[in-house]
Design an enzyme around this catalytic site. Structure first.
Site, PDB file in Angstrom:
ATOM      1  N   TYR A 173       0.865  -1.184   0.000  1.00 52.15           N
ATOM      2  CA  TYR A 173       0.000   0.000   0.000  1.00 52.15           C
ATOM      3  C   TYR A 173       0.893   1.223   0.000  1.00 52.15           C
ATOM      4  CZ  TYR A 173      -3.420   3.472   1.643  1.00 52.15           C
ATOM      5  OH  TYR A 173      -4.227   4.585   1.791  1.00 52.15           O
ATOM      6  N   LYS A 227       5.102   9.552   8.476  1.00 44.11           N
ATOM      7  CA  LYS A 227       4.887   9.036   9.831  1.00 44.11           C
ATOM      8  C   LYS A 227       5.911   9.559  10.851  1.00 44.11           C
ATOM      9  CE  LYS A 227       2.544   5.008   7.893  1.00 44.11           C
ATOM     10  NZ  LYS A 227       1.174   5.015   8.376  1.00 44.11           N
ATOM     11  N   ASP A 269       9.383   2.697  -0.815  1.00 45.49           N
ATOM     12  CA  ASP A 269       8.371   3.390  -0.022  1.00 45.49           C
ATOM     13  C   ASP A 269       8.619   3.015   1.447  1.00 45.49           C
ATOM     14  OD1 ASP A 269       4.711   3.534   0.073  1.00 45.49           O
ATOM     15  OD2 ASP A 269       6.278   4.284   1.418  1.00 45.49           O
TER      16      ASP A 269
HETATM   17  P1  KE4 Z   1      -0.591   8.505   4.347  1.00 43.27           P
HETATM   18  O1  KE4 Z   1      -1.103   9.190   3.085  1.00 43.27           O
HETATM   19  O2  KE4 Z   1      -1.664   7.699   5.057  1.00 43.27           O
HETATM   20  O3  KE4 Z   1       0.176   9.431   5.257  1.00 43.27           O
HETATM   21  O4  KE4 Z   1       0.536   7.451   3.870  1.00 43.27           O
HETATM   22  C1  KE4 Z   1       0.191   6.473   2.910  1.00 43.27           C
HETATM   23  C2  KE4 Z   1       1.157   5.315   3.023  1.00 43.27           C
HETATM   24  C3  KE4 Z   1       2.160   5.193   2.073  1.00 43.27           C
HETATM   25  N1  KE4 Z   1       3.049   4.185   2.130  1.00 43.27           N
HETATM   26  C4  KE4 Z   1       2.992   3.261   3.119  1.00 43.27           C
HETATM   27  C5  KE4 Z   1       3.997   2.142   3.138  1.00 43.27           C
HETATM   28  C6  KE4 Z   1       1.986   3.341   4.120  1.00 43.27           C
HETATM   29  O5  KE4 Z   1       1.947   2.388   5.097  1.00 43.27           O
HETATM   30  C7  KE4 Z   1       1.067   4.394   4.074  1.00 43.27           C
HETATM   31  C8  KE4 Z   1      -0.054   4.534   5.093  1.00 43.27           C
HETATM   32  N2  KE4 Z   1      -0.163   3.489   6.057  1.00 43.27           N
HETATM   33  C9  KE4 Z   1      -1.467   3.260   6.612  1.00 43.27           C
HETATM   34  C10 KE4 Z   1      -1.375   2.106   7.621  1.00 43.27           C
HETATM   35  N3  KE4 Z   1      -1.312   0.856   6.968  1.00 43.27           N
HETATM   36  C11 KE4 Z   1      -2.056   4.475   7.223  1.00 43.27           C
HETATM   37  C12 KE4 Z   1      -3.275   4.227   8.080  1.00 43.27           C
HETATM   38  C13 KE4 Z   1      -4.511   4.768   7.432  1.00 43.27           C
HETATM   39  O6  KE4 Z   1      -4.674   4.598   6.199  1.00 43.27           O
HETATM   40  O7  KE4 Z   1      -5.315   5.342   8.189  1.00 43.27           O
END
Ligand code: KE4
Length: 434
Positions: free
Chosen positions: A146, A269, A241
């Site tokens: 993801y 994060k 990523d």
């Molecule tokens: P954000 O747009 O949510 O800040 O980041 C996206 C993203 C990109 N790359 C990786 C590897 C990620 O894990 C994420 C976001 N992670 C999720 C948890 N699996 C965020 C939690 C959520 O979607 O509320």
């Protein structure tokens, strides 16, 4: 102990009138595990407290950012002081250069860095950059990984998309999805075959080097080196990523653990210390294409926001000043996973316990989990029952079999013992229900 969620249930019902699904991010809805999500009133150290007064040992840590635990005094003080100087200027500040410099020192492959406001913005921007740099259009991603919710990468995606069964979201135009090739993680042979057929059209490969969005899955021996070799041989860019794995699998991220130098890296994060931050960066010759240095446009009103910069700088300084913190978090993570494994096996459950650095995950499967297909073989029903039994005992795990858990510097030996003890009761209950 059992928790009561009357106020959260009422709050959830009201929230659903104004916010789709009652939440601002799907995984928070507990849709995957069922039940009512506790509405959180406060966090302190390793603890969260909800509006009904229940307190939990928190292993979600806001999905990774809260590596210092909640409301770390140094971060709070830095934010309070920064806020008195204003909250956003829309103009350059010394803080942005300070955090960018710090990141280039900690992650040497990132010779230059651009701040954005989320991991999604980072991965979206880095794809545009890769297409511009290579003059090619196709992207390769990996099933179960993801990278945020923008169109190009919301294809066979992990995290909430996988949890809620929408790995290929409606609304993504067919021609956009067609530009994204999805291959299995941990399978260099298939990757090589795709490059043999389409290599000259492939701008980049984007990978979670240590995926945390299909649950936590570890790269097979030599796998990431093979990915690096294949991309280099075909002139495609390798994008790590590390929005989640950065500062989580190790201080220098997965690239420092596996000794791989990607062309571009995405972060998020932890570098925001709990405030909205994403970043992307890499080889100078590539990054110099980004506007206004070059023609590839990318912008953001609140990018490099002073409060977010201060929270990130303070967080990284604390982690950098005491390297023992990672050793301690890693030992706690190992101890917890081994303790829970022992309890599971006492009740006849032979599960898959994955952990690396400060991240961990339990797959409810007696088969080895190496990719999206094997992760999906997990017994989600059993996971969900385990999840709720742990929650009732005050242990707050990620509400999905397809997410990772996170340790912080605030977790204590007592937290770990309490978590292992709670897992014993949870497995005992599961065994009775089996
Ligand atoms: P954000 O747009 O949510 O800040 O980041 C996206 C993203 C990109 N790359 C990786 C590897 C990620 O894990 C994420 C976001 N992670 C999720 C948890 N699996 C965020 C939690 C959520 O979607 O509320």
């Amino acid at each position: 102990m059992s928790i009561h969620l009357e106020k959260s249930a009422a709050a959830f019902a009201e929230a659903k009138q104004y916010i789709p699904g009652g939440v601002n991010s799907p995984v928070r809805s507990f849709r995957g595990v069922g039940g009512t999500p506790p509405f959180i009133a406060s966090g302190s150290g390793s603890r969260l407290t909800d509006i009904d007064g229940n307190t939990y040992i928190d292993y979600v840590g806001s999905w990774g950012p809260m590596i210092l635990g909640h409301a770390h005094p140094d971060v709070i003080q830095a934010l309070q002081q920064a806020a008195t100087r204003g909250t956003s200027y829309g103009a350059p500040t010394l803080l942005e250069t300070e955090l960018a410099k710090k990141i280039t020192q900690i992650v040497p492959s990132m010779e230059m860095v651009r701040m954005v406001n989320s991991g999604t913005e980072a991965t979206m921007s880095v794809l545009r950059l890769a297409r511009a740099y290579t003059g090619r259009n196709k992207i390769i991603k990996f099933a179960g990984c993801y990278h945020g919710h923008h169109d190009s990468l919301l294809v066979k995606a992990g995290s909430g998309a996988l949890t809620l069964g929408t790995p290929d979201s409606p609304g993504v135009p067919g021609n956009v999805a067609a530009g994204t090739i999805t291959v299995p993680y941990n399978d260099a042979e298939t990757l090589a075959e795709v490059f043999a057929r389409q290599g000259e059209d492939i701008a980049a490969v984007i990978i979670e080097p240590v995926p945390g969005n299909m649950g936590l899955v570890l790269p097979k021996q030599g796998y990431l080196a093979q990915v690096r070799k294949i991309t280099a041989a075909h002139g495609a860019l390798l994008i790590f990523d590390e929005v989640m794995s950065g500062f989580r699998v190790a201080f220098g991220g997965a690239q420092s653990v596996y000794g791989i130098k990607p062309d571009l890296t995405c972060l998020g994060k932890v570098i925001g210390g709990g405030l909205p931050v994403g970043a992307y960066g890499g080889r100078r010759e590539i990054m110099e294409l980004i506007s206004p240095a070059g023609p590839v446009y990318q912008a953001g009103t609140l990018s490099g926001n002073p409060l977010a910069m201060v929270a990130g700088i303070t967080t990284l300084k604390i982690l950098e000043d005491d390297p023992d913190l990672y050793t301690r978090m890693t030992v706690l993570t190992q101890r917890m996973c081994n303790g829970i494994r022992n309890e599971a096996e006492k009740y006849g459950f032979h599960l898959q316990f994955h952990h690396i650095g400060t991240m961990f995950c339990t797959f409810f499967s007696d088969q080895e989990v190496v990719d999206y297909e094997t992760a999906k073989c997990s017994d989600v029903g059993a996971f969900n029952r385990y999840f709720h039994s742990m929650l009732e005992q005050g242990i707050y795990l990620a509400p999905s079999q397809f997410e990772a858990g996170f340790m912080s510097i605030a977790h204590t030996d007592a937290d770990i013992e309490a978590t292992i003890a709670a897992s014993s009761i949870a497995f005992q209950k599961l065994a009775r229900q089996a």
